[in-house]
Design an enzyme around this catalytic site. Structure first.
Site, mmCIF file in Angstrom:
data_model
loop_
_atom_site.group_PDB
_atom_site.id
_atom_site.type_symbol
_atom_site.label_atom_id
_atom_site.label_comp_id
_atom_site.label_asym_id
_atom_site.label_seq_id
_atom_site.Cartn_x
_atom_site.Cartn_y
_atom_site.Cartn_z
ATOM 1 N N GLY A 84 0.818 -1.207 0.000
ATOM 2 C CA GLY A 84 0.000 0.000 0.000
ATOM 3 C C GLY A 84 0.849 1.252 0.000
ATOM 4 N N GLY A 97 0.707 5.729 0.735
ATOM 5 C CA GLY A 97 0.019 6.899 1.240
ATOM 6 C C GLY A 97 0.587 8.146 0.585
ATOM 7 N N MET A 132 2.939 10.026 1.548
ATOM 8 C CA MET A 132 4.378 10.245 1.681
ATOM 9 C C MET A 132 5.219 9.001 1.446
ATOM 10 S SD MET A 132 4.622 12.815 4.946
ATOM 11 C CE MET A 132 6.411 12.734 4.826
ATOM 12 N N ASP A 188 0.773 10.970 15.331
ATOM 13 C CA ASP A 188 -0.223 10.551 14.347
ATOM 14 C C ASP A 188 -0.852 9.228 14.752
ATOM 15 O OD1 ASP A 188 -1.799 10.801 12.091
ATOM 16 O OD2 ASP A 188 -0.299 9.995 10.715
#
Length: 494
Positions: free
Chosen positions: A25, A27, A29, A153
């Site tokens: 996967g 994202g 960044m 986060d």
């Protein structure tokens, strides 16, 4: 081929060490791949910094270059942090480097599901499962906060539950070490974190502290207990205002059977003011009695994976702590160890103090850390050499950045090991309290540091000049760090 054109692909051999298998996967960044380590054959996760992220193409060339510098620096920092954090609930670093100009991090592959997927499939959770996830999260966070490092986060998508039920924190990409000299990599005016799981101070772009993570943790724990976040995520408008100003209802309003102590804990974790939230160690201490214990039955309804399993069925052989470095002791006629050798400990303290004076604590300072409990047990609390061992151990830990462990030793010295009210004792007490305040600065405790610095100045004013000079030297160093903290973010933000 350079970083702007290289795209990882199955079969690529990264740095001669890792063969890419399939994408896990991507994202905004980073892009994560499953890979095989060539030398040992184990499966690993390889995370690449994305140079092709959509957000970068919205920038002009100058802005894009500046943003890439920040992202590269933050990526290197993530690798450094993973190499420092040592806890089964945090992915360990296997290696890092650059391939075709693209930075990468190789780390433990966590085979399982994200907490987001787990919650979507199992809602609501049995209380035992919810507490088991929270207990494991708290243990991993406590490790990070000891350094101290703030994750910044925390959200269900950044927490994994492996196939054996172990909870693992992932993605330290925007984590921040709280050392006074830590480099800032985020432009002021940009809010880091994920919508719906941001602490009020993140929304206000204030300096984060470990209690920032506690708020985000509280949001997650609320969802574990009730099946919903403390503030609904559906509406775009008003969510930030709710996190800033609206008090959440206790979890027990939405779910029956929640013990009062847990209800109260979650509400305190979601306090608007950071200093009103409990530290993660208190969270862990409060939750421990409610967690599953060895031999407990499997919770109903069953979940797959089962986060209670690591607590119900601990490993047959728990990892053994690293032994303290050996120090010769006097022995009895039977060869049994009886007491520590006074002269050897004095010599070790002298070596450690030389390392510390040079700003490079090494083997001797490390050996002192393993002796603090033993010297106190064997020699009591009034022997000066005991205090010297503790002081050397604390100073060494502070210099290597382990502020949590150093703070505990300084607090012990202040509480139990300094006796008397003469000028020398008053000076020593002031210095220890200043060093304790310096450690707590790393955790964002500015008001307490101001109080200690002011008190040390008053103490020094009443001491003989030769003794006051040492207090003033330490007070000046701590005051400079405090001033830098109070100045707040400069051109680059947190």
């Amino acid at each position: 081929m350079d970083a702007d054109t290289y795209q990882p692909g199955a079969g690529d051999l990264i740095d001669g060490r890792y063969e890419l298998k399939d994408s896990l996967g991507k994202g905004g960044m980073a892009h994560v791949w499953r890979a095989r380590e060539v030398s040992g054959g184990r499966e690993v996760a390889v995370k690449f910094l994305r140079h092709d992220a959509e957000a970068l193409y919205c920038l002009d060339p100058h802005e894009r270059e500046a943003e890439l510098r920040v992202r590269n620096a933050r990526f290197r920092r993530e690798a450094g942090l993973l190499g420092t954090l040592d806890h089964p609930g945090i992915t360990e670093l296997y290696g890092s480097g650059s391939h075709q100009g693209v930075p990468y991090i190789a780390m433990r592959l966590v085979a399982g599901v994200s907490l987001r997927t787990f919650l979507d499939e199992h809602n609501p959770l049995p209380l035992a499962a919810a507490v088991a996830v929270a207990v494991q999260m708290a243990g991993a966070l406590a490790c990070a906060h000891t350094l101290p490092v703030v994750h910044r986060d925390l959200k269900p998508a950044n927490i994994m539950i492996d196939n054996g039920g172990a909870v693992v924190l992932i993605d330290f990409g925007i984590a921040k070490p709280l050392r006074a000299d830590a480099t800032r990599y985020t432009a002021h005016g940009s809010t880091l974190g994920t919508r719906g799981y941001l602490a009020p101070e993140q929304l206000l772009e204030l300096e984060p502290t470990p209690r920032t993570d506690v708020y985000c943790f509280g949001c997650i724990f609320y969802e574990l207990l009730t099946g919903r976040p403390p503030f609904p995520l559906g509406a775009e408008s008003g969510l930030a205002d709710k996190h800033l100003h609206e008090e959440p209802l206790p979890p027990s309003v939405y779910a029956a059977g929640i013990p009062e102590a847990i209800d109260d804990l979650v509400v305190r974790m979601l306090a608007k003011r950071a200093e009103q939230r409990p530290p993660v160690e208190e969270v862990l201490e409060t939750l421990a009695p409610f967690g599953p214990r060895p031999g407990d039955p499997e919770p109903r309804p069953r979940t797959c994976p089962d986060p209670t399993a690591p607590l119900r069925r601990p490993p047959d052989r728990a990892p053994q702590p690293h032994p303290a470095p050996a120090v010769h002791a006097a022995t009895s006629a039977t060869g049994e160890e009886e007491w520590l050798d006074n002269r050897e400990i004095e010599h070790l303290c002298t070596l450690a103090e030389s390392e510390i004076d040079a700003g490079e604590p090494g083997e001797a300072a490390g050996r002192l850390r393993g002796l603090t409990a033993r010297v106190r047990k064997e020699w009591g609390e009034r022997r000066p050499l005991v205090r010297r061992v503790w002081q050397g151990a604390a100073d060494g830990l502070r210099l290597v950045g382990d502020f949590g462990s150093a703070a505990r030793l300084y607090q012990g010295i202040d509480d139990d090991l300094i006796h008397g009210e003469g000028p020398a004792e008053r000076a020593e007490r002031a210095v220890v309290r200043l060093r304790l305040a310096e450690c707590r600065l790393a955790f964002g405790e500015l008001d307490a540091a101001i109080t200690v610095v002011d008190a040390a100045g008053r103490t020094a004013a009443g001491l003989p000049p030769e003794i006051a000079a040492r207090v003033e030297a330490v007070r000046g160093a701590v005051d400079a760090q405090l001033t830098a903290r109070l100045a707040g973010p400069g051109e680059l933000g947190a």
